[in-house]
Every structure is written in C-alpha cells, then in structure tokens.
Design an enzyme around this catalytic site. Structure first.
Site, PDB file in Angstrom:
ATOM      1  N   ASP A 169     -62.975  13.653 -13.224  1.00  0.00           N
ATOM      2  CA  ASP A 169     -63.348  15.062 -13.392  1.00  0.00           C
ATOM      3  C   ASP A 169     -65.034  15.697 -12.794  1.00  0.00           C
ATOM      4  OD1 ASP A 169     -60.982  13.795 -13.704  1.00  0.00           O
ATOM      5  OD2 ASP A 169     -60.008  16.014 -15.181  1.00  0.00           O
ATOM      6  N   ARG A 191     -53.722  21.008 -20.426  1.00  0.00           N
ATOM      7  CA  ARG A 191     -55.079  21.077 -20.476  1.00  0.00           C
ATOM      8  C   ARG A 191     -55.718  21.248 -19.592  1.00  0.00           C
ATOM      9  NH1 ARG A 191     -52.596  15.943 -20.008  1.00  0.00           N
ATOM     10  NH2 ARG A 191     -52.381  15.409 -17.849  1.00  0.00           N
TER      11      ARG A 191
HETATM   12  C1  FRU Z   1     -57.610  14.698 -14.648  1.00  0.00           C
HETATM   13  C2  FRU Z   1     -57.488  14.358 -15.933  1.00  0.00           C
HETATM   14  C3  FRU Z   1     -57.470  15.738 -16.879  1.00  0.00           C
HETATM   15  C4  FRU Z   1     -57.940  15.091 -18.000  1.00  0.00           C
HETATM   16  C5  FRU Z   1     -59.062  14.547 -17.503  1.00  0.00           C
HETATM   17  C6  FRU Z   1     -59.058  12.958 -18.436  1.00  0.00           C
HETATM   18  O1  FRU Z   1     -58.201  13.843 -13.555  1.00  0.00           O
HETATM   19  O2  FRU Z   1     -56.109  13.592 -16.113  1.00  0.00           O
HETATM   20  O3  FRU Z   1     -56.181  15.922 -16.784  1.00  0.00           O
HETATM   21  O4  FRU Z   1     -58.804  16.477 -18.563  1.00  0.00           O
HETATM   22  O5  FRU Z   1     -58.885  14.128 -16.291  1.00  0.00           O
HETATM   23  O6  FRU Z   1     -60.276  11.942 -18.144  1.00  0.00           O
END
Ligand code: FRU
Length: 482
Positions: free
Chosen positions: A40, A169
């Site tokens: 991300d 999150r």
């Molecule tokens: C989305 C995700 C988020 C998390 C991150 C972990 O792709 O799963 O929800 O914070 O990637 O890398």
C-alpha cells in the site's frame, strides 16, 4: 536512529539494497521498491515543497514479510527518489509490522498515523481475527520530513467498538471545521465491513464519533478507508459537493464479483454527514483491471486531490509477477487527479505526465508503432455510433470496445506469457467517448471516458508495440521520457 532492533534492520536493509538488480521490467516513472516487496501507499503528502510517498515495504523477500515504511520523494510525481526506510517495526506495539497509515501536515510538522500490528501466538485458540492480534493506532511526528521522533500509542483494541474483531486498521486523518477526524477500516464480529470515524481536538486523544457501513452486507472487512470532498465542476447548490468514502472491501461474492479480483477497491458517494446521519450510494470501482488495491489520496499544495493505488493484488495465485525473478515485486499506479463532474467521480493521470511527452504521432482511425516501452496513447472523439475499437499492445494484450462492453484480455493465458497468468477483465459502459492508455515498461493503465473507469495491469512483454483500430476516432501517441 532508534533502538538496537531498528539499527540492525537498517544494516540488513542496506545490505540487500546494495545487491539489488531490478532487471528489465523496472519501470521508468512509476514508484517501485529498490528490492523486495511493496504494497500500500502510505503517508502521501506535500511537505516542504516536495511530494512524499511512503510504502508498505518488505525488503528481505519479494514475496512479502514483516512490513516497514519505505520512503520516496518527488518534485513532479513522475520521478521518484528513494530515501530509505522511515519507520521500522521496533516496538512491542508494532513488532509484527508497521502497517498502513497516513500523514497529516500542519504548521510545518508531518504527523504520521499508522497501525502497529502485533500477532500474538500466546493467546488461547488464536485465529488472528477474534484473538491473537493487536491493532494499535500510533502517532509519530517529523519536523524535517525525513526523521521521526518517538512513537506514541494513541489507541488500542480496547478503544474500538466491542463488537468489532481484532481487525481495525489503516488510519487516515484530516482536519474538518469541527476538529480533527480519523477513519479506520474494521471487521465486525458478524463479518461485516465498516468504517470507524474518530474525532480529536489535539491529534492524541481520539473518541469514536460514528460507524459507517452499508445497509446491506458488503464484504467482511473494509481496508484502507479514505474520505474527502470534491467540488463538482458542473453543479452549484446542493449537489456541488461530492463526499467520497473510499474503501477496499474483502469478501465480496456472487453476482459479478466472482469474475473480478479477489478483493476490490472503490468508493461510495456519501449523502449526509460522515459524523452524523449518512447514507452510502452504490459502490463504484476505482479500477476494474487485474492490479489495483488499497489506494490513498492527498491534497497537493495547488489544491488537487491526488490518488495513488498499489498496482498489485494480495492473496492471488492465478497470476504472478515476473519481477520476482529479479528480487522485487509490485509498484504504485501513476498518481491520478480525482475530480467530480455531473455527480461522477473522474480519475486522470496527473498533468505532470504531459510535460514528459515527446515524439508525438497522430493518426485518424488507426495508428501503429513498434518498440515504445513508455508511452501515452489517446484515442479520442469516438463517433457516437462507433461500436468497435481495438487496441493491441505487445501483440498479446488486447483492449476492445464492442456491444456496450469494454474488455482487457491477454490472448495467452499461461503463466509464462506476457500476462503471466492474467486472463480477462470487463465492465459494461453506457458508451465510449475516449480512451487513454499509459504504458511504462511492465504496466498498463487504461482511463475510459475522461476517467470514469480505469483498468490497471502489469505485463511482461518480450517486445513492445501498440496498434490501434478505431474507425472515425482520432489517435495520438507520445513517448514518455523518463
Ligand atoms: C492492505 C493491507 C492493510 C494493512 C497492510 C499491511 O493491503 O492489508 O489493511 O495495513 O496491507 O501491509
């Protein structure tokens, strides 16, 4: 630098980056990791005259691993300079990963909020969903945009609703007229996705002010929420502000979802007030291609709303990425300007791309060019009666418009082919007025009807070329200079 764990991670990261050889599929103007795995976009912002992009980064393994925040900067959103790792998982509250989050800039201070992920194997019968996982909301500050101070824990699972699972999150913070706001994505115990909305007057103490979801079940988890408002260029009065709630839902099944990606990213236009009574309009996809997830937006200093997505897809084994052989995987999309017109949300490549145009070629009805690895193609002025258009890229990737359907298809569906296992994605459209295609070595992004819908994909050609057949349309092709 911080504690001994961060120091050792820093040494190890530098060692793997020194040996990195990105190979022939490394893109020229998309943000890529120096080595290892990227997911991300995080902490996107303008700070001190530069664009900052952080990214979920696992340098030690191109198939993923514990997450930290890689950091790159740019003057023009087209050329990215990698600076290193800004945040390591080095505290008890983020030891299983510095997960996704945002940057909020005020008075020359960059406030970063992220999820400190902790997986605990000591909990009884843990499943990492209802037990065995902590989702800690962390606030950390930078005054130079490069180095960060002490991490402060501002919320833990006890601060989230009791009928949510451990999955909460991806904080995104902004300032409203009534104080600071934060959205986080959550999975309820009844397996419904939702967005939690928090309020604060000082960025450190946060209080839950709303929970927003659909009236009907729509996936079990909503990741990476974002909220922003757009001025509709064509409307005044009540419809002049378009409120956009962006989420990445997991667990959509049945109907048309089964033919699409395993997870989705899109937005709801929100009617009402995000901290009060509100209703969500039907979900619209940000992107209907193979590789797009977890986008985040920010506002540039010149007032543009800019979106960047992760050009990748988690938990998919149908298709692969050939860059894994070169020790890295995934990239960001090209930054996209998001606007609204007549109630529709539009995305188009940032205008900075135009400054990189070179070697313009033009054709009526058709055009063909060989060898272009980095290009921007515009097929415009489709006659309203046109029911056929065809673009073929690197011989194998075919974009067609016909009978009200736009399709992106790889002719060879094998994992060893140009599409590396990717097959076909399609969507129905009311009509096709124009199409823009941005190619960068191993990525293709398609923008339809001024960006009403996009299709993004990675591809791995042996040789490059573009052929367009669109009777009655006007075709322009530029090389993009890196
Ligand atoms: C989305 C995700 C988020 C998390 C991150 C972990 O792709 O799963 O929800 O914070 O990637 O890398």
């Amino acid at each position: 630098m911080g504690n001994p764990l961060a120091n050792d991670l820093e040494t190890l990261r530098q060692a793997v980056e020194r040996n990195a050889r990105p190979g022939r599929f490394a893109q020229a103007f998309h943000l890529v990791p120096p080595v290892g795995w990227l997911n991300d976009p995080n902490g996107l912002c303008c700070f001190d005259g530069a664009y900052h992009a952080f990214f979920q980064y696992s340098p030690f393994n191109s198939e993923g691993g514990v997450k930290m925040w890689g950091h790159s900067v740019s003057d023009d959103l087209m050329g990215w300079e990698y600076l290193g790792t800004a945040l390591y998982p080095d505290q008890p509250f983020d030891v299983s990963g510095v997960y996704s989050g945002c940057a909020y800039v005020e008075d020359g201070v960059m406030h970063v909020f992220y999820t400190g992920n902790v997986k605990r194997e000591d909990a009884d019968g843990y499943d990492y969903v209802n037990s065995g996982r902590e989702a800690n909301t962390v606030h950390v500050v930078s005054t130079d945009g490069m180095t960060f101070g002490n991490k402060h824990l501002v919320m833990t699972n006890g601060d989230y609703p009791q009928d949510d699972t451990n999955h909460v999150r991806d904080p995104k913070v902004w300032r409203s007229a009534d104080g600071y706001r934060m959205v986080q994505g959550a999975r309820r115990e009844d397996d419904r996705g939702e967005v939690l909305v928090f309020g604060s007057s000082d960025l450190d103490s946060w209080e839950l002010v709303n929970r927003v979801s659909t009236e009907y079940p729509f996936g079990y988890m909503w990741e990476c929420p974002d909220y922003f408002e757009l001025a509709d260029a064509r409307r005044t009065g009540a419809g002049a502000t378009v409120k956009v709630l962006s989420v990445s839902p997991q667990g959509l099944e049945g109907q048309d979802w089964d033919r699409r990606n395993v997870y989705q990213s899109g937005y709801f236009v929100l009617q009402g007030d995000i901290v009060g009574a509100c209703r969500l309009h039907p979900f619209a996809l940000w992107d209907a291609g193979f590789d797009f997830y977890a986008p985040q937006t920010f506002e540039s200093d010149d007032g543009r709303r800019i979106l960047i997505g992760w050009m990748g897809m988690p938990d998919t084994d149908e298709y692969v990425n050939k860059t894994v052989e070169d020790g890295w995987q995934h990239c960001f999309t090209i930054p996209r300007e998001v606007t609204a017109a007549n109630g529709r949300v539009l995305q188009r490549p940032v205008r900075e791309l135009d400054a990189r145009h070179a070697n313009e070629r033009h054709g009526e009805d058709a055009l063909s060019a060989d060898g272009t690895r980095c290009f921007d193609l515009l097929v415009d002025e489709f006659p309203p009666s046109l029911d056929f258009a065809y673009v073929r890229i690197a011989e194998d990737l075919v974009l067609t418009w016909g009978s009200g359907t736009f399709e992106m298809r790889f002719l060879d569906e094998g994992k060893d082919s140009v599409g590396a296992g990717r097959t076909c994605r399609y969507e129905h459209l009311d009509g096709l007025r124009n199409m823009r295609v941005v190619g960068d070595v191993s990525s293709i992004e398609v923008f339809l009807n001024d960006g009403e819908l996009t299709f993004s994909t990675r591809y791995y050609p042996e040789s490059y070329g573009v052929r367009v057949d669109a009777p009655g349309a006007s075709v322009t092709l530029w090389d993009v200079e890196a």
